[in-house]
Enzyme design. Structure first.
Site, PDB file in Angstrom:
ATOM      1  N   LYS A  38      19.584 -62.622  68.029  1.00 23.79           N
ATOM      2  CA  LYS A  38      20.298 -63.825  67.563  1.00 23.79           C
ATOM      3  C   LYS A  38      21.204 -64.375  68.659  1.00 23.79           C
ATOM      4  O   LYS A  38      21.253 -65.583  68.885  1.00 23.79           O
ATOM      5  CB  LYS A  38      21.151 -63.490  66.337  1.00 23.79           C
ATOM      6  CG  LYS A  38      20.376 -63.287  65.056  1.00 23.79           C
ATOM      7  CD  LYS A  38      21.381 -63.102  63.922  1.00 23.79           C
ATOM      8  CE  LYS A  38      20.726 -62.641  62.652  1.00 23.79           C
ATOM      9  NZ  LYS A  38      21.740 -62.345  61.605  1.00 23.79           N
ATOM     10  N   ASP A  50      23.213 -65.495  58.716  1.00 27.97           N
ATOM     11  CA  ASP A  50      22.521 -64.546  57.856  1.00 27.97           C
ATOM     12  C   ASP A  50      21.132 -65.109  57.618  1.00 27.97           C
ATOM     13  O   ASP A  50      20.979 -66.259  57.212  1.00 27.97           O
ATOM     14  CB  ASP A  50      23.257 -64.311  56.541  1.00 27.97           C
ATOM     15  CG  ASP A  50      22.804 -63.004  55.916  1.00 27.97           C
ATOM     16  OD1 ASP A  50      22.949 -61.958  56.581  1.00 27.97           O
ATOM     17  OD2 ASP A  50      22.267 -63.008  54.795  1.00 27.97           O
ATOM     18  N   ARG A 102      16.161 -71.289  62.275  1.00 28.52           N
ATOM     19  CA  ARG A 102      17.440 -71.316  62.997  1.00 28.52           C
ATOM     20  C   ARG A 102      17.638 -72.661  63.678  1.00 28.52           C
ATOM     21  O   ARG A 102      18.733 -73.220  63.663  1.00 28.52           O
ATOM     22  CB  ARG A 102      17.441 -70.164  64.018  1.00 28.52           C
ATOM     23  CG  ARG A 102      18.774 -69.875  64.646  1.00 28.52           C
ATOM     24  CD  ARG A 102      18.841 -68.461  65.197  1.00 28.52           C
ATOM     25  NE  ARG A 102      18.823 -67.467  64.143  1.00 28.52           N
ATOM     26  CZ  ARG A 102      17.787 -66.641  63.888  1.00 28.52           C
ATOM     27  NH1 ARG A 102      16.708 -66.670  64.648  1.00 28.52           N
ATOM     28  NH2 ARG A 102      17.842 -65.799  62.889  1.00 28.52           N
TER      29      ARG A 102
END
Ligand code: ITT
Length: 198
Positions: free
Chosen positions: A12, A69, A179
């Site tokens: 991430k 998340d 994302r």
């Protein structure tokens, strides 16, 4: 402006750095800021867990904080692993968790799935905003590719031309992923709030 990514997931951090650095952000992982916490994800939704993670890091640094998340929802598995994607069936490695999904879908015709990403942004004054992106696709019959992280080797997105996300260049994910979609909303918000100039 400096922004701390409230995560212990190196995949991430890499993706947020790739996306935000060209826009002028100085991106730090929580580890780079000396913050070594692993927040218990006790929420019932992606939104709740994103907020829990961001707030815990914000309480320690009081600057711009972003958490993420995310997870994979598989239709034939009733939406599992969902918010439990990082600890599906208690399996320790990403490879074991991918294998478990492939095994669970053995003989299943419906292989549809989606990635969900919920970003929580906290500004230095403590205000909190949520942004959610969804990426539809199917679960491949077998693993392919080494790019990305997590479930990328078994996820074939609707815009992936039949190839797993892990077998496509990273730039593909930066453009189309769950994302990327959540980040686009985040950027629209930041531009509107003139926060980027702060
Ligand atoms: P943090 O909570 O510290 O951010 P984490 O890995 O535990 O790290 P999550 O609780 O959000 O993060 O779990 C998300 C899991 O979903 C992650 O570990 C991957 O297995 C999967 N996942 C999320 N986004 C993904 C992506 O873009 N590609 C592949 N798998 C992804």
């Amino acid at each position: 402006m400096e922004i701390v990514i409230a995560t212990n997931n190196k995949g991430k951090v890499r993706e947020y750095r790739d996306i935000l650095a060209p826009l002028g952000f100085e991106v730090f992982s929580q580890a780079e800021k000396g913050i070594s916490i692993d927040v218990e994800e006790t929420g019932a939704t992606f939104e709740e867990n994103a907020a829990l993670k961001a707030r815990a890091v914000y309480d320690l640094c009081r600057g711009w904080v972003l958490s993420d998340d995310s997870g994979l929802e598989v239709t034939a598995l009733g939406g599992e692993p969902g918010i439990y994607s990082a600890r599906y069936k208690g399996l320790q490695t990403e490879a074991e968790r991918r294998r478990a999904i492939l095994d669970a879908l053995e003989g299943q015709d419906d292989r549809s799935a989606r990635f969900v990403c919920c970003i929580c942004l906290i500004s230095p004054d403590g205000a909190q905003h949520l942004f959610k992106g969804i990426w539809k696709g199917v679960i491949a019959r077998e693993e392919d590719g080494a790019n990305g992280f997590g479930y990328d080797p078994i996820f074939v997105s609707e815009d992936g031309a039949g190839r797993t996300t892990a077998s496509l260049p990273i730039s593909f994910k930066e453009t189309y992923s769950h994302r990327a979609k959540a980040v686009a909303m985040l950027m629209a918000y930041l531009r509107g709030a003139d926060a980027v100039r702060a």
